[in-house]
Design an enzyme around this catalytic site. Structure first.
Site, PDB file in Angstrom:
ATOM      1  CB  CYS A 182      -0.925   0.001   1.209  1.00 44.37           C
ATOM      2  SG  CYS A 182      -1.987  -1.426   1.269  1.00 44.37           S
ATOM      3  CG  HIS A 262      12.676  -1.609   3.269  1.00 44.68           C
ATOM      4  ND1 HIS A 262      12.413  -2.812   3.881  1.00 44.68           N
ATOM      5  CD2 HIS A 262      12.257  -1.738   1.987  1.00 44.68           C
ATOM      6  CE1 HIS A 262      11.857  -3.629   2.994  1.00 44.68           C
ATOM      7  NE2 HIS A 262      11.757  -2.999   1.831  1.00 44.68           N
ATOM      8  CG  HIS A 348      -4.939  19.703   5.473  1.00 47.48           C
ATOM      9  ND1 HIS A 348      -6.129  20.053   6.056  1.00 47.48           N
ATOM     10  CD2 HIS A 348      -4.489  20.808   4.837  1.00 47.48           C
ATOM     11  CE1 HIS A 348      -6.392  21.319   5.768  1.00 47.48           C
ATOM     12  NE2 HIS A 348      -5.407  21.799   5.031  1.00 47.48           N
ATOM     13  CG  HIS A 352      -1.896   2.861   5.174  1.00 51.04           C
ATOM     14  ND1 HIS A 352      -2.086   2.691   3.829  1.00 51.04           N
ATOM     15  CD2 HIS A 352      -2.024   1.626   5.722  1.00 51.04           C
ATOM     16  CE1 HIS A 352      -2.297   1.414   3.582  1.00 51.04           C
ATOM     17  NE2 HIS A 352      -2.266   0.746   4.715  1.00 51.04           N
ATOM     18  CG  HIS A 381     -18.046   4.309   5.665  1.00 51.63           C
ATOM     19  ND1 HIS A 381     -18.955   4.846   4.782  1.00 51.63           N
ATOM     20  CD2 HIS A 381     -18.769   3.544   6.530  1.00 51.63           C
ATOM     21  CE1 HIS A 381     -20.168   4.434   5.099  1.00 51.63           C
ATOM     22  NE2 HIS A 381     -20.079   3.641   6.160  1.00 51.63           N
ATOM     23  CG  ASN A 385      -6.509  -1.565   2.072  1.00 55.55           C
ATOM     24  OD1 ASN A 385      -5.970  -0.929   1.180  1.00 55.55           O
ATOM     25  ND2 ASN A 385      -5.823  -2.234   2.980  1.00 55.55           N
TER      26      ASN A 385
HETATM   27  C1  LIG Z   1     -10.076  -7.347  10.765  1.00 60.55           C
HETATM   28  C2  LIG Z   1     -10.682  -6.268  11.656  1.00 60.55           C
HETATM   29  C3  LIG Z   1     -11.558  -5.391  10.788  1.00 60.55           C
HETATM   30  C4  LIG Z   1     -11.524  -6.918  12.740  1.00 60.55           C
HETATM   31  O1  LIG Z   1     -12.083  -5.977  13.554  1.00 60.55           O
HETATM   32  P1  LIG Z   1     -11.952  -6.063  15.161  1.00 60.55           P
HETATM   33  O2  LIG Z   1     -10.517  -6.226  15.455  1.00 60.55           O
HETATM   34  O3  LIG Z   1     -12.693  -4.932  15.742  1.00 60.55           O
HETATM   35  O4  LIG Z   1     -12.769  -7.340  15.477  1.00 60.55           O
HETATM   36  P2  LIG Z   1     -12.487  -8.463  16.558  1.00 60.55           P
HETATM   37  O5  LIG Z   1     -11.367  -8.134  17.436  1.00 60.55           O
HETATM   38  O6  LIG Z   1     -13.787  -8.798  17.208  1.00 60.55           O
HETATM   39  O7  LIG Z   1     -12.067  -9.701  15.620  1.00 60.55           O
HETATM   40  C5  LIG Z   1     -13.022 -10.392  14.863  1.00 60.55           C
HETATM   41  C6  LIG Z   1     -12.448 -11.745  14.507  1.00 60.55           C
HETATM   42  O8  LIG Z   1     -11.463 -11.552  13.507  1.00 60.55           O
HETATM   43  C7  LIG Z   1     -10.258 -12.210  13.863  1.00 60.55           C
HETATM   44  N1  LIG Z   1      -9.165 -11.505  13.244  1.00 60.55           N
HETATM   45  C8  LIG Z   1      -8.845 -10.201  13.343  1.00 60.55           C
HETATM   46  N2  LIG Z   1      -7.789  -9.919  12.586  1.00 60.55           N
HETATM   47  C9  LIG Z   1      -7.428 -11.065  11.970  1.00 60.55           C
HETATM   48  C10 LIG Z   1      -6.386 -11.429  11.059  1.00 60.55           C
HETATM   49  N3  LIG Z   1      -5.526 -10.542  10.595  1.00 60.55           N
HETATM   50  N4  LIG Z   1      -6.318 -12.718  10.660  1.00 60.55           N
HETATM   51  C11 LIG Z   1      -7.217 -13.633  11.104  1.00 60.55           C
HETATM   52  N5  LIG Z   1      -8.230 -13.337  11.947  1.00 60.55           N
HETATM   53  C12 LIG Z   1      -8.319 -12.087  12.384  1.00 60.55           C
HETATM   54  C13 LIG Z   1     -10.274 -12.170  15.392  1.00 60.55           C
HETATM   55  O9  LIG Z   1      -9.451 -13.159  15.946  1.00 60.55           O
HETATM   56  C14 LIG Z   1     -11.736 -12.431  15.661  1.00 60.55           C
HETATM   57  O10 LIG Z   1     -11.991 -13.805  15.472  1.00 60.55           O
HETATM   58  P3  LIG Z   1     -12.654 -14.705  16.611  1.00 60.55           P
HETATM   59  O11 LIG Z   1     -13.968 -14.030  16.897  1.00 60.55           O
HETATM   60  O12 LIG Z   1     -12.776 -16.055  15.985  1.00 60.55           O
HETATM   61  O13 LIG Z   1     -11.706 -14.641  17.753  1.00 60.55           O
HETATM   62  C15 LIG Z   1      -9.574  -5.420  12.330  1.00 60.55           C
HETATM   63  O14 LIG Z   1      -8.871  -6.215  13.242  1.00 60.55           O
HETATM   64  C16 LIG Z   1      -8.613  -4.789  11.345  1.00 60.55           C
HETATM   65  O15 LIG Z   1      -8.862  -3.744  10.753  1.00 60.55           O
HETATM   66  N6  LIG Z   1      -7.447  -5.426  11.205  1.00 60.55           N
HETATM   67  C17 LIG Z   1      -6.349  -4.882  10.362  1.00 60.55           C
HETATM   68  C18 LIG Z   1      -6.498  -5.295   8.955  1.00 60.55           C
HETATM   69  C19 LIG Z   1      -5.184  -5.150   8.219  1.00 60.55           C
HETATM   70  O16 LIG Z   1      -4.282  -5.964   8.449  1.00 60.55           O
HETATM   71  N7  LIG Z   1      -5.059  -4.113   7.398  1.00 60.55           N
HETATM   72  C20 LIG Z   1      -3.796  -3.821   6.707  1.00 60.55           C
HETATM   73  C21 LIG Z   1      -3.887  -4.327   5.322  1.00 60.55           C
HETATM   74  S1  LIG Z   1      -2.323  -4.420   4.577  1.00 60.55           S
HETATM   75  C22 LIG Z   1      -1.923  -2.851   4.198  1.00 60.55           C
HETATM   76  O17 LIG Z   1      -2.693  -1.982   4.316  1.00 60.55           O
HETATM   77  C23 LIG Z   1      -0.530  -2.609   3.704  1.00 60.55           C
HETATM   78  C24 LIG Z   1      -0.194  -3.349   2.454  1.00 60.55           C
HETATM   79  O18 LIG Z   1      -0.946  -4.138   1.921  1.00 60.55           O
HETATM   80  O19 LIG Z   1       0.881  -3.112   1.928  1.00 60.55           O
END
Ligand SMILES: CC(C)(COP(=O)(O)OP(=O)(O)OC[C@H]1O[C@@H](n2cnc3c(N)ncnc32)[C@H](O)[C@@H]1OP(=O)(O)O)[C@@H](O)C(=O)NCCC(=O)NCCSC(=O)CC(=O)O
Length: 462
Positions: A182, A262, A348, A352, A381, A385
């Protein structure tokens, strides 16, 4: 008259004793060399002439109902897995109007190269066409082309697809960047600015950033890989940067600085997000639960390098005082947690917005209130992503809200797999409102939204 005064000056110099004359001449020469080096090294300013963000057609909009229908019809997911994806969707911070790739709507439930190419062409060609038209630049003006897409790297490259479609000139320096995650949008701007500055004559660089989920749509049971299906969405942006001095008057922003750090030497950082096959050979991208912690650690090191370059001296002193006070009180943990106030450096911030938990973590670490992260949450929203193009959708949000005033300083901060953090710092050259193709036109009045509940998985460290 002038000749006689020069002769007199030379004579009085010669009359000086050697121990005075030598240091004087050496100092004068050193001064001249320093001035000369500064003049020669002075880089041409680089401007963001304009940019465009892709707004796919409304028939590509995806909501929970469409996801559920797709999941049911493709017959690849068990009930438990469907429930997990429903749960993640409901907690993700994504709204009901993000955009999905073409194959989701095709009724064929197969990910094919043809669908991936269609997804790429739709975004790339639309934004480049829009941008060239509104910036009054022809393809023949462009000397540098940087195209970034993390998950799809076809042959011929995406850069070649653009060069072919827009009939670019034969000496265009084209770069197709893949696997950069990203942060590729901010990295792309840095690459374009450096390439322009290496050229003898001022020119134009076109930076195009997109993501392509078609071939990485995951049909297995690995939860880390399912999270990617739930949060990654279609989005593309194109930006024209130039160092042509005459275009300053038309440009929106000046690039003040870029910084890339990095963190790939660290095992956990390197493995935080990976493209992989599960044990049954299903391809996808796994997002570990450790990613949010890794992003926080990377951010801490990144701002340590960025802070002294952008913060006012008064804030640096205030920060040093707070750290010293905490240390003197024997509270090393509090001292380590101290962070300078970056709101004193920027009006501003395009932070990310790779996931709800990532935004939460940045806000917590940096001490940002809801207003600072509002554009990040709104972008997540409305568009999901969209990877490397996110920061441009956020910039468009500020403009749609008519918040950008001439002289304002703006920070783009992106994280990328690998693991990288990259900053672009801009200064607004004029007040910037929404262009006719601003992707927020028609919906910006609905934002900001009420805050989502905080993540349970990624709790703040005690
Ligand atoms: C996934 C979420 C929306 C879930 O929301 P919440 O954390 O509020 O919910 P929660 O804690 O109740 O979790 C809900 C269920 O999801 C599971 N869970 C959460 N994150 C997980 C993951 N990464 N892998 C597997 N399971 C996951 C939890 O264990 C739980 O399961 P159970 O209920 O079974 O225990 C959030 O954690 C989030 O935004 N995570 C970050 C996502 C991410 O990695 N983004 C970056 C993308 S990469 C990027 O941007 C850079 C790039 O690509 O270069």
């Amino acid at each position: 008259m002038q000749a006689s005064s020069t002769t007199a000056a030379m004579a009085s110099l010669r009359a000086l004793p050697l121990p005075v004359l030598v240091p004087l001449v050496v100092s004068a020469l050193a001064f001249l060399v320093t001035v000369l080096r500064l003049v020669l090294r002075r880089q041409r300013p680089v401007y963001l002439l304009n940019y465009s963000c892709h707004l796919p057609d409304v028939d590509r909009q995806v909501n929970l109902e469409v996801c559920e229908y797709f999941g049911l019809k493709c017959r690849r997911y068990s009930d438990d897995i469907a429930d997990f994806m429903r749960l993640i969707y409901s907690k993700s911070g994504l709204g009901q109007e993000t955009f999905a790739p073409p194959f989701i709507f095709s009724g064929r439930f197969d990910k094919t190269l043809a669908f991936a190419v269609q997804e790429a062409e739709e975004g790339l060609f639309a934004v480049v066409g829009q941008l060239l038209a509104k910036a009054d630049v022809t393809p023949a003006d462009i000397s540098v082309l940087v195209v970034a897409c993390s998950m799809f790297s076809p042959m011929p490259s995406l850069a070649s697809m653009i060069a072919h479609r827009f009939k670019m000139r034969p000496d265009v320096k084209a770069y197709s960047v893949a696997g950069m995650g990203c942060s590729a949008g901010t990295v792309g701007i840095d690459t374009a600015a450096r390439s322009l500055r290496c050229q003898r004559r001022p020119g134009y660089a076109l930076v195009v950033v997109t993501e392509n989920t078609s071939l990485n749509w995951y049909f297995g049971e690995n939860k880390h890989m399912l999270v990617t299906n739930c949060i990654f969405r279609v989005g593309t942006a194109a930006a024209l940067v130039t160092d042509v001095p005459a275009r300053r008057a038309d440009a929106k922003y000046e690039l003040v600085r870029t910084l890339r750090t990095h963190h790939g030497a660290d095992d956990a950082a390197f493995h935080a997000a990976t493209q992989m096959e599960d044990e049954r050979g299903n391809l996808g991208v796994a997002l570990t639960k450790d990613l949010v912690r890794v992003a926080g650690a990377a951010l801490r090191r990144h701002i340590t390098a960025l802070g002294p370059r952008v913060l006012p001296v008064a804030e640096m002193l205030r920060y040093a005082w707070r750290v010293a006070r905490a240390r003197a009180a024997g509270n090393r943990k509090a001292a380590a947690a101290e962070v300078p106030d970056f709101q004193r450096a920027f009006e501003h911030m395009c932070i990310h917005s790779g996931g709800k938990a990532v935004i939460d973590a940045v806000a917590r670490l940096m001490g940002f209130g809801p207003a600072v992260v509002e554009p990040a949450r709104a972008t997540l929203h409305r568009f999901g992503n969209t990877s490397s193009s996110l920061v441009f959708y956020e910039l468009a949000y500020f403009e749609a809200k008519r918040r950008v005033r001439a002289g304002d300083r703006l920070w783009m901060l992106a994280f990328g797999t690998g693991f990288k953090a990259c900053s672009n710092v801009w200064r607004a050259l004029r007040d910037c409102g929404p262009d006719a193709d601003n992707p927020w036109n028609g919906c910006v009045h609905r934002y900001p939204m009420p805050l989502p509940p905080p993540s349970k998985t990624h709790k703040p460290a005690a």
